[in-house]
Design a protein around this motif. Sequence first.
Motif, PDB file in Angstrom:
ATOM      1  N   GLN A 464       0.868  -1.224  -0.038  1.00  0.00           N
ATOM      2  CA  GLN A 464      -0.008  -0.012   0.148  1.00  0.00           C
ATOM      3  C   GLN A 464       0.975   1.229   0.172  1.00  0.00           C
ATOM      4  N   ASN A 465       1.860   1.482   0.890  1.00  0.00           N
ATOM      5  CA  ASN A 465       2.799   2.301   0.815  1.00  0.00           C
ATOM      6  C   ASN A 465       3.587   2.553  -0.628  1.00  0.00           C
ATOM      7  N   ALA A 466       3.778   1.631  -1.073  1.00  0.00           N
ATOM      8  CA  ALA A 466       4.471   1.554  -2.414  1.00  0.00           C
ATOM      9  C   ALA A 466       3.607   2.239  -3.430  1.00  0.00           C
ATOM     10  N   ILE A 467       2.343   1.823  -3.496  1.00  0.00           N
ATOM     11  CA  ILE A 467       1.285   2.180  -4.186  1.00  0.00           C
ATOM     12  C   ILE A 467       0.975   3.818  -4.164  1.00  0.00           C
ATOM     13  N   ARG A 468       0.848   4.078  -2.831  1.00  0.00           N
ATOM     14  CA  ARG A 468       0.552   5.397  -2.430  1.00  0.00           C
ATOM     15  C   ARG A 468       1.744   6.500  -3.083  1.00  0.00           C
ATOM     16  N   CYS A 469       3.068   5.915  -2.776  1.00  0.00           N
ATOM     17  CA  CYS A 469       4.049   6.757  -3.484  1.00  0.00           C
ATOM     18  C   CYS A 469       4.019   6.707  -5.010  1.00  0.00           C
ATOM     19  N   ALA A 470       3.806   5.684  -5.605  1.00  0.00           N
ATOM     20  CA  ALA A 470       3.756   5.853  -6.980  1.00  0.00           C
ATOM     21  C   ALA A 470       2.626   6.602  -7.529  1.00  0.00           C
ATOM     22  N   VAL A 471       1.342   6.600  -6.730  1.00  0.00           N
ATOM     23  CA  VAL A 471       0.163   7.533  -7.232  1.00  0.00           C
ATOM     24  C   VAL A 471       0.485   9.156  -7.076  1.00  0.00           C
ATOM     25  N   LYS A 472       1.288   9.169  -5.911  1.00  0.00           N
ATOM     26  CA  LYS A 472       1.666  10.647  -5.599  1.00  0.00           C
ATOM     27  C   LYS A 472       2.480  11.353  -6.557  1.00  0.00           C
ATOM     28  N   MET A 473       3.583  10.160  -6.948  1.00  0.00           N
ATOM     29  CA  MET A 473       4.443  10.725  -8.009  1.00  0.00           C
ATOM     30  C   MET A 473       3.826  11.323  -9.409  1.00  0.00           C
ATOM     31  N   GLN A 474       2.854  10.460  -9.697  1.00  0.00           N
ATOM     32  CA  GLN A 474       1.988  10.870 -10.966  1.00  0.00           C
ATOM     33  C   GLN A 474       1.250  12.036 -10.681  1.00  0.00           C
ATOM     34  N   HIS A 547      -2.943  -9.014  -3.677  1.00  0.00           N
ATOM     35  CA  HIS A 547      -2.609  -8.671  -2.447  1.00  0.00           C
ATOM     36  C   HIS A 547      -3.513  -7.588  -2.023  1.00  0.00           C
ATOM     37  N   LEU A 548      -3.656  -6.595  -3.252  1.00  0.00           N
ATOM     38  CA  LEU A 548      -4.682  -5.421  -2.921  1.00  0.00           C
ATOM     39  C   LEU A 548      -5.885  -5.221  -3.614  1.00  0.00           C
ATOM     40  N   LYS A 549      -6.162  -6.463  -4.094  1.00  0.00           N
ATOM     41  CA  LYS A 549      -7.382  -6.378  -5.034  1.00  0.00           C
ATOM     42  C   LYS A 549      -8.660  -5.667  -4.429  1.00  0.00           C
ATOM     43  N   GLY A 550      -9.106  -5.689  -3.251  1.00  0.00           N
ATOM     44  CA  GLY A 550     -10.131  -4.935  -2.783  1.00  0.00           C
ATOM     45  C   GLY A 550      -9.754  -3.640  -2.421  1.00  0.00           C
ATOM     46  N   ASP A 551      -8.552  -3.132  -2.763  1.00  0.00           N
ATOM     47  CA  ASP A 551      -8.161  -1.710  -2.628  1.00  0.00           C
ATOM     48  C   ASP A 551      -8.035  -1.125  -3.870  1.00  0.00           C
ATOM     49  N   LEU A 552      -7.846  -1.683  -4.940  1.00  0.00           N
ATOM     50  CA  LEU A 552      -7.361  -1.058  -5.870  1.00  0.00           C
ATOM     51  C   LEU A 552      -8.761  -1.081  -7.273  1.00  0.00           C
ATOM     52  N   LYS A 553      -8.515  -0.249  -8.040  1.00  0.00           N
ATOM     53  CA  LYS A 553      -9.279  -0.328  -9.233  1.00  0.00           C
ATOM     54  C   LYS A 553      -8.326  -0.056 -10.353  1.00  0.00           C
ATOM     55  N   VAL A 554      -8.637  -0.923 -11.306  1.00  0.00           N
ATOM     56  CA  VAL A 554      -7.828  -1.053 -12.556  1.00  0.00           C
ATOM     57  C   VAL A 554      -8.730  -0.561 -13.752  1.00  0.00           C
ATOM     58  N   CYS A 555      -8.071  -0.049 -14.743  1.00  0.00           N
ATOM     59  CA  CYS A 555      -8.632   0.285 -15.637  1.00  0.00           C
ATOM     60  C   CYS A 555      -8.634  -0.484 -16.898  1.00  0.00           C
ATOM     61  N   ARG A 556      -7.525  -1.402 -16.954  1.00  0.00           N
ATOM     62  CA  ARG A 556      -7.434  -2.504 -17.963  1.00  0.00           C
ATOM     63  C   ARG A 556      -6.455  -3.706 -17.358  1.00  0.00           C
ATOM     64  N   ALA A 575      -6.274   2.725 -12.504  1.00  0.00           N
ATOM     65  CA  ALA A 575      -7.238   3.820 -13.188  1.00  0.00           C
ATOM     66  C   ALA A 575      -6.571   4.974 -12.942  1.00  0.00           C
ATOM     67  N   SER A 576      -7.234   6.084 -13.487  1.00  0.00           N
ATOM     68  CA  SER A 576      -6.655   7.379 -13.626  1.00  0.00           C
ATOM     69  C   SER A 576      -6.307   7.858 -12.172  1.00  0.00           C
ATOM     70  N   VAL A 577      -5.399   8.667 -12.035  1.00  0.00           N
ATOM     71  CA  VAL A 577      -4.767   9.206 -11.060  1.00  0.00           C
ATOM     72  C   VAL A 577      -5.995   9.884 -10.096  1.00  0.00           C
ATOM     73  N   HIS A 578      -6.868  10.637 -10.879  1.00  0.00           N
ATOM     74  CA  HIS A 578      -7.913  11.215  -9.968  1.00  0.00           C
ATOM     75  C   HIS A 578      -8.700  10.101  -9.460  1.00  0.00           C
ATOM     76  N   HIS A 579      -9.121   9.164 -10.068  1.00  0.00           N
ATOM     77  CA  HIS A 579      -9.756   8.068  -9.511  1.00  0.00           C
ATOM     78  C   HIS A 579      -9.552   7.267  -8.437  1.00  0.00           C
ATOM     79  N   ILE A 580      -8.049   7.242  -8.500  1.00  0.00           N
ATOM     80  CA  ILE A 580      -7.249   6.261  -7.457  1.00  0.00           C
ATOM     81  C   ILE A 580      -7.325   7.055  -6.406  1.00  0.00           C
ATOM     82  N   SER A 581      -7.271   8.446  -6.117  1.00  0.00           N
ATOM     83  CA  SER A 581      -7.287   9.193  -5.193  1.00  0.00           C
ATOM     84  C   SER A 581      -8.344   9.297  -4.245  1.00  0.00           C
ATOM     85  N   ASN A 582      -9.584   8.746  -5.150  1.00  0.00           N
ATOM     86  CA  ASN A 582     -10.812   8.557  -4.266  1.00  0.00           C
ATOM     87  C   ASN A 582     -10.940   7.150  -3.930  1.00  0.00           C
TER      88      ASN A 582
END
Length: 593
Positions: A464-474, A547-556, A575-582
């Motif tokens: 989760q921490n790694a995904i947060r980092c990647a999202v914040k970078m984008q 591991h994070l299937k219930g916490d993530l939304k993928v677009c493809r 999914a898009s950065v704006h969608h992931i943030s919510n």
Amino acid sequence: MKTGTVSKLNTLQGRLFVFVLLPVFSIILIWGVASFLYTRDAMIEQWKESAVLKLQRAAHLIEMRMLRPVELIELMYKTIPSGQSPLFNEMVTLALEDLDGVVKVTFSYAGKKSPLPMKTFTGMPWKQMRAYRHSRVVAVSHPEYDADAAGTTFTLLLNLLDDQKQMVGRLELTMRFSALMDDLHLDRMEWFRHGMACIVDSHQKFLFHTDSTMVGRNFLGDSNDPLELAILKSLEDKAHGTVAGEGHPPQLIAGFYKLDNVPWTIIIYGRGEDILKPIIQYRNLFGMSGVFIICLVIFLIRTHGLKLTTNIRRLCIQARHVARGEYGEPIHISSRDEMGMLVENFNAMVEGLKERDFIRNSFGRYVDPEFARQLMQQPDAGQLGGVRKEVVVMMSDIRGFTRMAEGLSPETTIDLLNAYFSLIIEIIDIHKGIIVDFLGDGILVFFEPGSSSLAEKSMVDTLQNAIRCAVKMQQQMIEFNRDVKAKGIPEIHMGIGVHMGPVIVGNLGSETRKKYGIVGSAVNLTSRIQGTALGEEIVISDAVYCHLKGDLKVCRSFESQFKGIDDPVLLHVLASVHHISNSKIKLQSEPGQ
């Protein structure tokens, strides 16, 4: 007051005073007291022996003076027969009157006394002379002594004996005490020069004394004076000796000696300060010498010790600044001794730290400082080698940067990269990522699970921490491109790949050059996953997604065949950065927000 005292004792100068001055003072004190006591006892014993010898001599002189009339009379009766000279008693009287101290001579015959005053003798009645001539005196009895009540004179009594040892007469000789005491020569006895003398009989009755304050005294010790009581106690079992009074030094010291042929005791008093004058002078001289030595030690500590502590204090202050990264100017070397060598080596050390900081600041920082401190607490942190761990690997890269850089000047390219890396590195540090390497415009990072006892939960937190980092970078790239576009520079777009798997974590390289990093197939796979990501995309492996299937939304989702891997790899694009943030993956707030 207590705190100030403790702080002074904790200083080097304070400890010099304690550990140098205190031993010196103790040695001087112990040695001084021991030597003084030894010298004092030796001098006192020597004085006692000398005092007894002088008292013995004085007593001998007194006895000689007292027995001189007896010896003279015995000699005359032996050499001049009394029956052959009608004026024999006059001859005896004339001989006795020449002796010092004789006051009166009295003859008694047949029970009658015939006083013969000195220089007024006119002869003896015929009947008495006649009786005396028919009774020849051949011997004299042992003398008897009788002191007068005033204590100024004493009477020497002699029985005149004939051939049959019968008393035919008696001779009474009155003498002055002062004449006896003249032989003492008090002024020649230094330790009794300012003292007094007295004579007591066998019953401790005062017969004579030289001190006017003793008038009216009858017996030794009747005033309960401690010194006199001590003398009485000593007289019980000693024929001679010395007794000290009270005080240090004692106010009075007395010496006594019993006469051999007369039942009298001569006692002489002296002042303690006069008698023990050499000892007192030795004590005072030693005390002044000890004070001088201690003052000299204090002076040396204050001069040389103060210089030493000043230099050390300067080193401590400078070391405190160096610990904060404030190097300042080199410390001036004021001596060529060990302290000068220490200052010189300290300056060399500071120069080495400056050079090291320059190299570090020039070539970048690869590890978060907080993580570096935790890492250095491990005993084997600096050793080559590593351990196998399950980590999360992330790699980012700018799309088409090489082609874009060809249209920019080198300065602009470097400024753009520095601004980009400054932004990305800050985000990675916030999320506790460990930068392994900069690959041109790309960054290789990994996230290490914590020390949680639940390994599965720890890995989920790390993902989760790694995904947060990647999202914040984008997300930050949107604002970054807005600033870049305002400067007339083309926008840049970043692709990110995230994967998890086993790697070797540890120190790589050699003893002369090494870095903390990771190696393994998971690193290579992450690099290829990152290559599939388009600009502004975050591509994750199926292992991360499970591991994070219930916490993530993928677009493809898609499969990709990589070189060296037999089976295709399933990948997912967030999914898009704006969608992931919510979504349920909450972005970590910035520090201070």
